[in-house]
Design a protein around this motif. Structure first.
Motif, PDB file in Angstrom:
ATOM      1  N   ILE A   1       0.750  -1.240  -0.062  1.00 41.50           N
ATOM      2  CA  ILE A   1      -0.047   0.018  -0.197  1.00 41.50           C
ATOM      3  C   ILE A   1       0.861   1.178  -0.132  1.00 41.50           C
ATOM      4  CG2 ILE A   1      -1.863   1.364   1.487  1.00 41.50           C
ATOM      5  CD1 ILE A   1      -2.828  -1.464   2.361  1.00 41.50           C
ATOM      6  N   ALA A   2       2.033   1.228   0.860  1.00 37.36           N
ATOM      7  CA  ALA A   2       2.903   2.461   0.860  1.00 37.36           C
ATOM      8  C   ALA A   2       3.444   2.617  -0.465  1.00 37.36           C
ATOM      9  CB  ALA A   2       3.811   2.237   1.699  1.00 37.36           C
ATOM     10  N   ALA A   3       3.878   1.500  -1.089  1.00 44.43           N
ATOM     11  CA  ALA A   3       4.535   1.801  -2.635  1.00 44.43           C
ATOM     12  C   ALA A   3       3.485   2.151  -3.563  1.00 44.43           C
ATOM     13  CB  ALA A   3       5.103   0.284  -2.905  1.00 44.43           C
ATOM     14  N   SER A   4       2.180   1.798  -3.351  1.00 51.31           N
ATOM     15  CA  SER A   4       1.381   2.336  -4.323  1.00 51.31           C
ATOM     16  C   SER A   4       0.820   3.682  -4.047  1.00 51.31           C
ATOM     17  CB  SER A   4      -0.166   1.278  -4.185  1.00 51.31           C
ATOM     18  OG  SER A   4      -1.211   1.905  -4.973  1.00 51.31           O
ATOM     19  N   LEU A   5       0.971   4.059  -2.924  1.00 50.00           N
ATOM     20  CA  LEU A   5       0.509   5.389  -2.395  1.00 50.00           C
ATOM     21  C   LEU A   5       1.821   6.402  -3.002  1.00 50.00           C
ATOM     22  CD1 LEU A   5      -0.845   5.163   0.917  1.00 50.00           C
ATOM     23  CD2 LEU A   5      -2.079   5.693  -1.287  1.00 50.00           C
ATOM     24  N   ARG A   6       2.942   6.016  -2.861  1.00 49.54           N
ATOM     25  CA  ARG A   6       4.149   6.756  -3.429  1.00 49.54           C
ATOM     26  C   ARG A   6       4.397   6.635  -4.574  1.00 49.54           C
ATOM     27  NH1 ARG A   6       8.501   8.113   1.168  1.00 49.54           N
ATOM     28  NH2 ARG A   6       9.003   9.425  -0.252  1.00 49.54           N
ATOM     29  N   GLN A   7       3.978   5.464  -5.353  1.00 49.40           N
ATOM     30  CA  GLN A   7       4.434   5.177  -6.637  1.00 49.40           C
ATOM     31  C   GLN A   7       5.907   4.704  -6.870  1.00 49.40           C
ATOM     32  OE1 GLN A   7       2.642   8.633  -9.246  1.00 49.40           O
ATOM     33  NE2 GLN A   7       0.681   7.470  -8.971  1.00 49.40           N
ATOM     34  N   SER A   8       6.381   4.499  -5.711  1.00 46.73           N
ATOM     35  CA  SER A   8       7.669   3.971  -5.788  1.00 46.73           C
ATOM     36  C   SER A   8       7.865   2.926  -4.840  1.00 46.73           C
ATOM     37  CB  SER A   8       8.473   5.139  -4.899  1.00 46.73           C
ATOM     38  OG  SER A   8       9.796   4.845  -4.829  1.00 46.73           O
ATOM     39  N   GLY A   9       8.973   1.959  -4.945  1.00 47.25           N
ATOM     40  CA  GLY A   9       9.197   0.839  -4.225  1.00 47.25           C
ATOM     41  C   GLY A   9       8.475  -0.241  -4.623  1.00 47.25           C
ATOM     42  N   GLN A  10       8.292  -0.582  -5.900  1.00 45.89           N
ATOM     43  CA  GLN A  10       7.267  -1.520  -6.150  1.00 45.89           C
ATOM     44  C   GLN A  10       7.906  -2.912  -6.013  1.00 45.89           C
ATOM     45  OE1 GLN A  10       4.458  -0.906  -7.500  1.00 45.89           O
ATOM     46  NE2 GLN A  10       5.017   1.398  -7.201  1.00 45.89           N
ATOM     47  N   TRP A  11       9.331  -3.272  -5.835  1.00 45.07           N
ATOM     48  CA  TRP A  11       9.708  -4.367  -5.517  1.00 45.07           C
ATOM     49  C   TRP A  11       9.950  -4.740  -4.000  1.00 45.07           C
ATOM     50  CZ3 TRP A  11      11.486  -8.298  -8.864  1.00 45.07           C
ATOM     51  CH2 TRP A  11      11.361  -8.007 -10.136  1.00 45.07           C
ATOM     52  N   GLU A  12       9.700  -3.762  -2.995  1.00 50.20           N
ATOM     53  CA  GLU A  12       9.917  -3.920  -1.873  1.00 50.20           C
ATOM     54  C   GLU A  12       8.863  -4.695  -0.916  1.00 50.20           C
ATOM     55  OE1 GLU A  12      12.290  -2.368  -0.481  1.00 50.20           O
ATOM     56  OE2 GLU A  12      12.776  -0.468  -1.515  1.00 50.20           O
ATOM     57  N   ALA A  13       7.627  -4.715  -1.479  1.00 48.92           N
ATOM     58  CA  ALA A  13       6.713  -5.990  -1.015  1.00 48.92           C
ATOM     59  C   ALA A  13       6.995  -7.440  -1.059  1.00 48.92           C
ATOM     60  CB  ALA A  13       5.153  -5.441  -1.133  1.00 48.92           C
ATOM     61  N   SER A  14       7.356  -7.583  -2.315  1.00 52.45           N
ATOM     62  CA  SER A  14       7.777  -8.699  -2.983  1.00 52.45           C
ATOM     63  C   SER A  14       8.990  -9.402  -2.116  1.00 52.45           C
ATOM     64  CB  SER A  14       7.853  -8.934  -4.324  1.00 52.45           C
ATOM     65  OG  SER A  14       8.862  -8.165  -4.711  1.00 52.45           O
ATOM     66  N   GLY A  15      10.088  -8.425  -2.126  1.00 50.33           N
ATOM     67  CA  GLY A  15      11.297  -8.716  -1.477  1.00 50.33           C
ATOM     68  C   GLY A  15      11.009  -9.057   0.278  1.00 50.33           C
ATOM     69  N   LEU A  16      10.113  -8.201   0.852  1.00 53.42           N
ATOM     70  CA  LEU A  16       9.824  -8.732   2.222  1.00 53.42           C
ATOM     71  C   LEU A  16       9.094 -10.027   2.312  1.00 53.42           C
ATOM     72  CD1 LEU A  16       9.598  -7.377   5.273  1.00 53.42           C
ATOM     73  CD2 LEU A  16       7.382  -6.390   4.528  1.00 53.42           C
ATOM     74  N   ALA A  17       8.207 -10.336   1.400  1.00 51.83           N
ATOM     75  CA  ALA A  17       7.517 -11.617   1.235  1.00 51.83           C
ATOM     76  C   ALA A  17       8.568 -12.642   1.050  1.00 51.83           C
ATOM     77  CB  ALA A  17       6.540 -11.597   0.368  1.00 51.83           C
ATOM     78  N   TYR A  18       9.538 -12.522   0.355  1.00 56.88           N
ATOM     79  CA  TYR A  18      10.521 -13.551   0.000  1.00 56.88           C
ATOM     80  C   TYR A  18      11.498 -13.888   1.207  1.00 56.88           C
ATOM     81  CZ  TYR A  18      14.333 -15.694  -2.703  1.00 56.88           C
ATOM     82  OH  TYR A  18      15.445 -16.435  -3.246  1.00 56.88           O
ATOM     83  N   ALA A  19      12.006 -12.621   1.682  1.00 58.54           N
ATOM     84  CA  ALA A  19      12.656 -12.808   2.946  1.00 58.54           C
ATOM     85  C   ALA A  19      12.028 -13.471   3.961  1.00 58.54           C
ATOM     86  CB  ALA A  19      13.228 -11.624   3.295  1.00 58.54           C
ATOM     87  N   ALA A  20      10.939 -12.935   4.205  1.00 62.76           N
ATOM     88  CA  ALA A  20      10.191 -13.339   5.414  1.00 62.76           C
ATOM     89  C   ALA A  20       9.830 -14.859   5.602  1.00 62.76           C
ATOM     90  CB  ALA A  20       8.951 -12.569   5.891  1.00 62.76           C
ATOM     91  N   VAL A  21       9.210 -15.310   4.218  1.00 59.28           N
ATOM     92  CA  VAL A  21       8.846 -16.677   4.245  1.00 59.28           C
ATOM     93  C   VAL A  21      10.127 -17.597   4.117  1.00 59.28           C
ATOM     94  CG1 VAL A  21       7.852 -18.361   2.417  1.00 59.28           C
ATOM     95  CG2 VAL A  21       6.639 -16.125   3.022  1.00 59.28           C
ATOM     96  N   SER A  22      11.265 -17.294   3.745  1.00 56.60           N
ATOM     97  CA  SER A  22      12.296 -17.924   3.878  1.00 56.60           C
ATOM     98  C   SER A  22      12.892 -18.447   5.310  1.00 56.60           C
ATOM     99  CB  SER A  22      13.395 -17.291   2.884  1.00 56.60           C
ATOM    100  OG  SER A  22      13.286 -17.114   1.920  1.00 56.60           O
ATOM    101  N   GLY A  23      12.722 -17.423   5.972  1.00 54.04           N
ATOM    102  CA  GLY A  23      13.074 -17.410   7.409  1.00 54.04           C
ATOM    103  C   GLY A  23      12.126 -18.421   8.245  1.00 54.04           C
ATOM    104  N   LEU A  24      10.723 -18.014   8.026  1.00 56.43           N
ATOM    105  CA  LEU A  24       9.761 -18.774   8.666  1.00 56.43           C
ATOM    106  C   LEU A  24       9.830 -20.209   8.328  1.00 56.43           C
ATOM    107  CD1 LEU A  24       6.176 -17.239   8.837  1.00 56.43           C
ATOM    108  CD2 LEU A  24       6.540 -19.770   8.114  1.00 56.43           C
ATOM    109  N   SER A  25       9.795 -20.606   6.906  1.00 56.80           N
ATOM    110  CA  SER A  25       9.774 -21.959   6.673  1.00 56.80           C
ATOM    111  C   SER A  25      10.903 -22.742   7.166  1.00 56.80           C
ATOM    112  CB  SER A  25       9.813 -21.967   5.382  1.00 56.80           C
ATOM    113  OG  SER A  25       9.013 -21.215   4.506  1.00 56.80           O
ATOM    114  N   LEU A  26      12.063 -22.270   7.247  1.00 56.22           N
ATOM    115  CA  LEU A  26      13.161 -22.964   7.741  1.00 56.22           C
ATOM    116  C   LEU A  26      13.008 -23.150   9.231  1.00 56.22           C
ATOM    117  CD1 LEU A  26      16.106 -21.298   5.602  1.00 56.22           C
ATOM    118  CD2 LEU A  26      15.699 -23.793   5.971  1.00 56.22           C
TER     119      LEU A  26
END
Length: 271
Positions: free
Chosen positions: A93-118
């Motif tokens: 939502i923050a990326a959409s409102l600021r029209q910037s950082g479009q890869w931030e949400a996917s990176g956060l999901a990728y990193a968090a799910v990686s740590g959580l799964s292991l």
């Protein structure tokens, strides 16, 4: 010291440290998973965040710190999964409102799910230890067999536009090697459901190679050769764990279906 020597030494050091913390399990292994998630996110944003744009400021990093704290604190799986969804949605939502950082949400999901799964695969019991060692055996054997079979046999490329060095023969060899290594580990551990685990090992090998290709695509998309330079001779942490974290998520989901979200390994390797 040559690049090959650096690769061998750093690989041995990383393997020894990882296996030691895996053996301990519990909080030490969660700390490893939390650190891995943090470094993965750092490398992701380093690759994907435009240098000339303010982006989202420190919001994504602050949200990742919240996740890391919850993971280390031992929050139950459903609460932690809900937290990950919330943090990713806030970032999107923050990326959409600021029209910037479009890869931030996917990176956060990728990193968090990686740590959580292991972290939840290992847990603190014997089935968790076997599950992680099974995962390591499949992924590491897949990498080794894919490399040597690909170099020896050659042939058509697997995905030339993404990773020109990978071949179809290497992918097949990696899958065969991953299944063999997984079954050997399962047999040594005394698991009785070898036919099912052979299928699981095949799935993990395929997902591991897909995860490797995904990270290669992200790097190519942003004009990067390596995700970072933290590991001598190898590049970044993402360059070494791309297949592992993808396979870990797949194994976590399979274990969750077989048992529970908090103790997925018990559905695969019952005590």
């Amino acid at each position: 010291m040559s690049n090959l020597q650096l690769r061998v030494i750093s690989s041995l050091v990383l393997a020894a440290a990882t296996l030691g913390l895996t053996w301990l399990g519990g909080l030490p292994f969660r700390l490893l998973c939390a650190a891995m998630a943090a470094v993965i996110f750092h490398e992701w944003t380093r690759m994907c965040r435009p240098t000339a744009s303010p982006g989202l400021g420190f919001l994504p990093e602050a949200l990742l710190v919240v996740f890391v704290g919850a993971l280390i604190a031992g929050l139950p799986a459903f609460w932690l999964l809900g937290l990950v969804v919330l943090l990713v949605v806030v970032t999107a939502i923050a990326a959409s409102l600021r029209q910037s950082g479009q890869w931030e949400a996917s990176g956060l999901a990728y990193a968090a799910v990686s740590g959580l799964s292991l972290a939840f695969l290992r847990d603190g019991d014997h089935p968790g230890l076997v599950a992680i060692l099974f995962l390591f055996a499949v992924v590491w054997a897949t990498d080794i067999f894919a490399y040597f079979v690909g170099r020896s046999v050659g042939g058509p490329k697997l995905a030339p536009s993404i990773s020109p060095g990978k071949t179809q023969s290497g992918a097949l060899g990696g899958a065969v090697g991953g299944v063999i290594a997984g079954l050997l580990l399962a047999a040594v551990s005394g698991a009785g459901n070898l036919a099912m685990l052979g299928v699981v090992a095949l799935v993990l090998s395929i997902v591991s190679q897909a995860g490797d290709l995904f990270e290669s695509w992200v790097k190519r998309r942003h004009g990067r050769k390596d995700s970072g330079a933290l590991i001598p001779g190898h590049g970044g942490v993402m360059d070494r764990v791309d297949g592992l974290v993808a396979a870990a998520f797949a194994l976590y989901v399979i274990g969750w279906i077989s048992a529970t979200a908090d103790h997925p390994a018990q559905g695969l390797f019952p005590a």
